[in-house]
Design an enzyme around this catalytic site. Sequence first.
Site, PDB file in Angstrom:
ATOM      1  N   LYS A  97     -12.510  -5.591  56.190  1.00  0.00           N
ATOM      2  CA  LYS A  97     -13.322  -5.823  54.984  1.00  0.00           C
ATOM      3  C   LYS A  97     -12.242  -6.142  53.854  1.00  0.00           C
ATOM      4  CE  LYS A  97     -17.139  -2.934  56.142  1.00  0.00           C
ATOM      5  NZ  LYS A  97     -17.754  -1.519  55.971  1.00  0.00           N
ATOM      6  N   GLN A 111     -18.184   4.102  52.700  1.00  0.00           N
ATOM      7  CA  GLN A 111     -18.042   3.797  54.171  1.00  0.00           C
ATOM      8  C   GLN A 111     -18.673   5.214  54.915  1.00  0.00           C
ATOM      9  OE1 GLN A 111     -16.743   1.054  55.713  1.00  0.00           O
ATOM     10  NE2 GLN A 111     -17.528   2.177  57.536  1.00  0.00           N
ATOM     11  N   ASP A 138     -24.790  -2.830  50.083  1.00  0.00           N
ATOM     12  CA  ASP A 138     -25.112  -2.375  51.337  1.00  0.00           C
ATOM     13  C   ASP A 138     -26.903  -2.236  51.462  1.00  0.00           C
ATOM     14  OD1 ASP A 138     -22.954  -2.166  53.076  1.00  0.00           O
ATOM     15  OD2 ASP A 138     -22.552  -0.162  52.781  1.00  0.00           O
TER      16      ASP A 138
END
Length: 295
Positions: A54, A98, A121
């Site tokens: 990422k 994460q 997200d």
Amino acid sequence: MSNIKILSGKDVSRKVYSELLPRIVLLKKKNITPGLAVILVGDNPASKVYIKSKARKFKSLGLFSETILLNQAIKESELCKIILSLNKNPKFHGILIQLPLPKHLNKNQILCKISPHKDVDGFHPENAGLLSQGVPRFIPCTPKGIMRIFKHYKISLDGKHVLVLGRSNIVGRPMSLLTSAKIDSANATTTVCHSGTENIENYTESADVVISAIGIPGYLKGSMLKTDAVIIDVGINRVKTDNDKGYSLTGDFDWNSIKNIVSAATPVPGGVGPMTIAMLVENTVEAAEQMIAIS
Ligand code: NAD
């Protein structure tokens, strides 16, 4: 020989990035560099690989990202404090935690602490609620990326039977909402199967499109599928092998048995994975644009 059409997330993601570039340039002209904060608690090796790729992608596009590495034993209250300070920091338009988190941390409580306007997200209850009402702000990256694959390859879901395997908040649940939504690119009849489903073949055999996010390597065999079905393999499973790494990545479908049955499929790797990262970048750019609009 198999005539399977490969649905390359790698190719579609390249198109996404080229379409994002003018938007990034426009933001930079206004002195805004879209920025993402990534929080990693502990040192899960798979998570480390994900956050590295990422960060690499953000850098290659001239975007800003910062990884915040936290000790495995961090207290929930301390982690929440860090999130609240990132919410206030104008350098960050998006915040990502994460997953998975260590067991002592309450994932849902923690995800709620991210500002819904920085929740790139799309896991905050406010954003999940907006998605379920058909007015999304941020759509979770993996299901959003899969919808983009359908659009790119002109795979119409309208009136089709779409089977989603898995009901997680990250993939399965939002996927079922998106495929069944009354919008141009969707309008499917969606069935959801999960760990409580009996005789899963009853559903797989009649599905025109099967999207699997269960995380069991090679679980779905060709004999379970309809001829010419389209399959989307979300599963990323590490299987022990003799190569240098000691493992290889495989999906939920048993490629050998499906390759002469299905009409189109996403490979693993190179299918859904690259689209998840592309949608994270897109959501972060959108977050920066939305911030200008409301300021
Ligand atoms: P999860 O563990 O939260 O959910 C798994 C789901 O599978 C559950 O809803 C469970 O009910 C269902 N399930 C388990 N066994 C089943 C069975 N035998 N039959 C039917 N359903 C069953 O996992 P998740 O976070 O949704 O991820 C699923 C998989 O997708 C994992 O392999 C993960 O690594 C992968 N993943 C890939 C990407 C990507 O970018 N490619 C993104 C997210 C997740």
